[in-house]
Design a protein around this motif. Structure first.
Motif, PDB file in Angstrom:
ATOM      1  N   MET A  20      -4.202  -3.683   6.974  1.00 60.79           N
ATOM      2  CA  MET A  20      -3.504  -3.442   5.723  1.00 60.79           C
ATOM      3  C   MET A  20      -2.195  -2.687   5.969  1.00 60.79           C
ATOM      4  O   MET A  20      -1.154  -3.025   5.393  1.00 60.79           O
ATOM      5  CB  MET A  20      -4.392  -2.652   4.764  1.00 60.79           C
ATOM      6  N   LEU A  21      -2.214  -1.695   6.845  1.00 58.65           N
ATOM      7  CA  LEU A  21      -0.996  -0.952   7.155  1.00 58.65           C
ATOM      8  C   LEU A  21       0.020  -1.834   7.883  1.00 58.65           C
ATOM      9  O   LEU A  21       1.233  -1.713   7.663  1.00 58.65           O
ATOM     10  CB  LEU A  21      -1.323   0.289   7.980  1.00 58.65           C
ATOM     11  N   ALA A  22      -0.471  -2.741   8.719  1.00 62.38           N
ATOM     12  CA  ALA A  22       0.435  -3.675   9.397  1.00 62.38           C
ATOM     13  C   ALA A  22       1.100  -4.606   8.384  1.00 62.38           C
ATOM     14  O   ALA A  22       2.307  -4.879   8.474  1.00 62.38           O
ATOM     15  CB  ALA A  22      -0.329  -4.480  10.443  1.00 62.38           C
ATOM     16  N   ASN A  23       0.347  -5.077   7.405  1.00 64.46           N
ATOM     17  CA  ASN A  23       0.920  -5.938   6.363  1.00 64.46           C
ATOM     18  C   ASN A  23       1.909  -5.171   5.489  1.00 64.46           C
ATOM     19  O   ASN A  23       2.950  -5.708   5.102  1.00 64.46           O
ATOM     20  CB  ASN A  23      -0.181  -6.549   5.504  1.00 64.46           C
ATOM     21  N   LEU A  24       1.600  -3.919   5.155  1.00 60.83           N
ATOM     22  CA  LEU A  24       2.534  -3.099   4.372  1.00 60.83           C
ATOM     23  C   LEU A  24       3.824  -2.851   5.159  1.00 60.83           C
ATOM     24  O   LEU A  24       4.922  -2.898   4.602  1.00 60.83           O
ATOM     25  CB  LEU A  24       1.885  -1.769   3.991  1.00 60.83           C
ATOM     26  N   ALA A  25       3.690  -2.602   6.459  1.00 61.14           N
ATOM     27  CA  ALA A  25       4.881  -2.382   7.290  1.00 61.14           C
ATOM     28  C   ALA A  25       5.718  -3.656   7.367  1.00 61.14           C
ATOM     29  O   ALA A  25       6.951  -3.602   7.289  1.00 61.14           O
ATOM     30  CB  ALA A  25       4.472  -1.931   8.694  1.00 61.14           C
ATOM     31  N   ALA A  26       5.070  -4.803   7.493  1.00 65.17           N
ATOM     32  CA  ALA A  26       5.804  -6.071   7.530  1.00 65.17           C
ATOM     33  C   ALA A  26       6.558  -6.290   6.218  1.00 65.17           C
ATOM     34  O   ALA A  26       7.717  -6.719   6.224  1.00 65.17           O
ATOM     35  CB  ALA A  26       4.839  -7.229   7.808  1.00 65.17           C
ATOM     36  N   ALA A  27       5.904  -5.995   5.102  1.00 64.36           N
ATOM     37  CA  ALA A  27       6.560  -6.139   3.807  1.00 64.36           C
ATOM     38  C   ALA A  27       7.731  -5.151   3.674  1.00 64.36           C
ATOM     39  O   ALA A  27       8.788  -5.492   3.140  1.00 64.36           O
ATOM     40  CB  ALA A  27       5.565  -5.917   2.676  1.00 64.36           C
ATOM     41  N   LEU A  28       7.560  -3.933   4.194  1.00 68.67           N
ATOM     42  CA  LEU A  28       8.624  -2.943   4.138  1.00 68.67           C
ATOM     43  C   LEU A  28       9.840  -3.394   4.941  1.00 68.67           C
ATOM     44  O   LEU A  28      10.981  -3.286   4.484  1.00 68.67           O
ATOM     45  CB  LEU A  28       8.119  -1.597   4.663  1.00 68.67           C
ATOM     46  N   PHE A  29       9.614  -3.938   6.135  1.00 67.77           N
ATOM     47  CA  PHE A  29      10.725  -4.382   6.970  1.00 67.77           C
ATOM     48  C   PHE A  29      11.379  -5.644   6.424  1.00 67.77           C
ATOM     49  O   PHE A  29      12.579  -5.836   6.580  1.00 67.77           O
ATOM     50  CB  PHE A  29      10.269  -4.595   8.406  1.00 67.77           C
ATOM     51  N   THR A  30      10.610  -6.480   5.760  1.00 69.23           N
ATOM     52  CA  THR A  30      11.168  -7.708   5.199  1.00 69.23           C
ATOM     53  C   THR A  30      12.002  -7.419   3.960  1.00 69.23           C
ATOM     54  O   THR A  30      13.117  -7.922   3.824  1.00 69.23           O
ATOM     55  CB  THR A  30      10.032  -8.690   4.841  1.00 69.23           C
ATOM     56  N   HIS A  31      11.469  -6.623   3.049  1.00 64.21           N
ATOM     57  CA  HIS A  31      12.120  -6.390   1.753  1.00 64.21           C
ATOM     58  C   HIS A  31      12.918  -5.097   1.701  1.00 64.21           C
ATOM     59  O   HIS A  31      13.589  -4.843   0.700  1.00 64.21           O
ATOM     60  CB  HIS A  31      11.073  -6.386   0.636  1.00 64.21           C
ATOM     61  N   GLY A  71       1.845  -8.958  13.800  1.00 60.08           N
ATOM     62  CA  GLY A  71       1.788 -10.222  14.521  1.00 60.08           C
ATOM     63  C   GLY A  71       2.874 -11.216  14.171  1.00 60.08           C
ATOM     64  O   GLY A  71       3.012 -12.242  14.837  1.00 60.08           O
ATOM     65  N   ASP A  72       3.704 -10.946  13.183  1.00 54.89           N
ATOM     66  CA  ASP A  72       4.705 -11.892  12.727  1.00 54.89           C
ATOM     67  C   ASP A  72       6.000 -11.726  13.530  1.00 54.89           C
ATOM     68  O   ASP A  72       6.662 -10.688  13.471  1.00 54.89           O
ATOM     69  CB  ASP A  72       4.982 -11.656  11.229  1.00 54.89           C
ATOM     70  N   LYS A  73       6.371 -12.777  14.271  1.00 52.61           N
ATOM     71  CA  LYS A  73       7.552 -12.701  15.129  1.00 52.61           C
ATOM     72  C   LYS A  73       8.846 -12.602  14.331  1.00 52.61           C
ATOM     73  O   LYS A  73       9.809 -11.978  14.785  1.00 52.61           O
ATOM     74  CB  LYS A  73       7.621 -13.916  16.053  1.00 52.61           C
ATOM     75  N   THR A  74       8.885 -13.198  13.149  1.00 50.47           N
ATOM     76  CA  THR A  74      10.123 -13.136  12.354  1.00 50.47           C
ATOM     77  C   THR A  74      10.384 -11.710  11.862  1.00 50.47           C
ATOM     78  O   THR A  74      11.536 -11.269  11.833  1.00 50.47           O
ATOM     79  CB  THR A  74      10.059 -14.097  11.152  1.00 50.47           C
ATOM     80  N   VAL A  75       9.329 -11.004  11.507  1.00 51.13           N
ATOM     81  CA  VAL A  75       9.482  -9.614  11.062  1.00 51.13           C
ATOM     82  C   VAL A  75       9.934  -8.745  12.238  1.00 51.13           C
ATOM     83  O   VAL A  75      10.827  -7.901  12.102  1.00 51.13           O
ATOM     84  CB  VAL A  75       8.162  -9.080  10.457  1.00 51.13           C
ATOM     85  N   ILE A  76       9.344  -8.956  13.402  1.00 48.05           N
ATOM     86  CA  ILE A  76       9.716  -8.192  14.594  1.00 48.05           C
ATOM     87  C   ILE A  76      11.164  -8.476  14.969  1.00 48.05           C
ATOM     88  O   ILE A  76      11.927  -7.563  15.319  1.00 48.05           O
ATOM     89  CB  ILE A  76       8.769  -8.513  15.767  1.00 48.05           C
ATOM     90  N   HIS A  77      11.582  -9.736  14.865  1.00 53.84           N
ATOM     91  CA  HIS A  77      12.966 -10.092  15.174  1.00 53.84           C
ATOM     92  C   HIS A  77      13.931  -9.368  14.226  1.00 53.84           C
ATOM     93  O   HIS A  77      14.950  -8.821  14.655  1.00 53.84           O
ATOM     94  CB  HIS A  77      13.157 -11.614  15.082  1.00 53.84           C
ATOM     95  N   GLU A  78      13.605  -9.352  12.948  1.00 53.09           N
ATOM     96  CA  GLU A  78      14.456  -8.658  11.979  1.00 53.09           C
ATOM     97  C   GLU A  78      14.469  -7.160  12.240  1.00 53.09           C
ATOM     98  O   GLU A  78      15.517  -6.505  12.141  1.00 53.09           O
ATOM     99  CB  GLU A  78      13.977  -8.929  10.551  1.00 53.09           C
ATOM    100  N   LEU A  79      13.317  -6.603  12.596  1.00 49.83           N
ATOM    101  CA  LEU A  79      13.222  -5.177  12.894  1.00 49.83           C
ATOM    102  C   LEU A  79      14.116  -4.810  14.082  1.00 49.83           C
ATOM    103  O   LEU A  79      14.861  -3.840  14.037  1.00 49.83           O
ATOM    104  CB  LEU A  79      11.766  -4.802  13.179  1.00 49.83           C
ATOM    105  N   PHE A  80      14.065  -5.607  15.137  1.00 49.03           N
ATOM    106  CA  PHE A  80      14.801  -5.286  16.352  1.00 49.03           C
ATOM    107  C   PHE A  80      16.286  -5.625  16.251  1.00 49.03           C
ATOM    108  O   PHE A  80      17.100  -4.968  16.895  1.00 49.03           O
ATOM    109  CB  PHE A  80      14.178  -6.012  17.547  1.00 49.03           C
TER     110      PHE A  80
END
Length: 189
Positions: A20-31, A71-80
């Motif tokens: 759940m925290l990983a999904n919240l972090a992904a949403a935070l980095f995306t939006h 686990g989402d590569k697109t989120v990691i790419h945007e983060l980096f």
């Protein structure tokens, strides 16, 4: 991940909380901003800041560590590639939590969690620090005057101004005034 807190987990077991925290972090980095409960935001903050620290380092090992959490590569790419350069000069405090009030259904405290992407403004030095640097600056000034004296004769402007004001105050004669004017023209050259 940070050490889990004591007591009941958010939404079930530790594995569910981690996902759940990983999904919240992904949403935070995306939006760049999410609306969630206060408890979830407080638990998410260390996870998100740790992932941003990985992104700031930017090497392959840290990219793989972040991929192990999200686990989402697109989120990691945007983060980096997008978020890390924007917070490069910031030394911490990458997230901001703003309270919004209470949810209508169950009265849970709601917050807005967002990334702090504004550029960092350097803090002004305190008076204590400026007092310590003042003697250093005074020590550097005579060295600059010595190098200038080697190249060409330079008179101290403040000293001649003080002498001129003292002459006027004492009531100097008219013969002294042309000498002061000659000294001032020599300084200008």
């Amino acid at each position: 991940m940070p050490t889990p807190t004591k007591g009941p987990r958010l939404g079930g077991g530790p594995a569910h909380e981690r996902h759940m925290l990983a999904n919240l972090a992904a949403a935070l980095f995306t939006h760049k901003s999410i609306k969630t409960t206060e408890m979830r935001a407080k638990r998410l903050r260390p996870v998100a800041e740790r992932l941003i620290t990985f992104a700031k380092k930017g090497d392959l090992h840290n990219r793989r560590r972040a991929l192990g959490i999200i686990g989402d590569k697109t989120v990691i790419h945007e983060l980096f590639t997008v978020i890390a350069p924007q917070v490069e000069l910031r030394e911490g405090g990458y997230t901001r939590i703003t309270k919004l009030g209470f949810r209508k259904g169950d009265n849970a405290s709601m917050v807005q969690m967002e990334l702090v992407l504004e550029p960092v403004t350097p803090k002004k030095k305190s008076s204590k620090a400026s007092a310590k640097t003042a003697p250093k600056a005074a020590a550097e000034e005579p060295a600059a005057e010595e190098t200038a004296a080697e190249g060409a004769p330079v008179a101290d402007e403040t000293a001649t101004e003080e002498v001129a004001t003292e002459d006027v105050a004492v009531g100097a004669s008219a013969d002294d005034a042309p000498a002061d004017d000659a000294a001032e023209t020599a300084e200008k050259k």
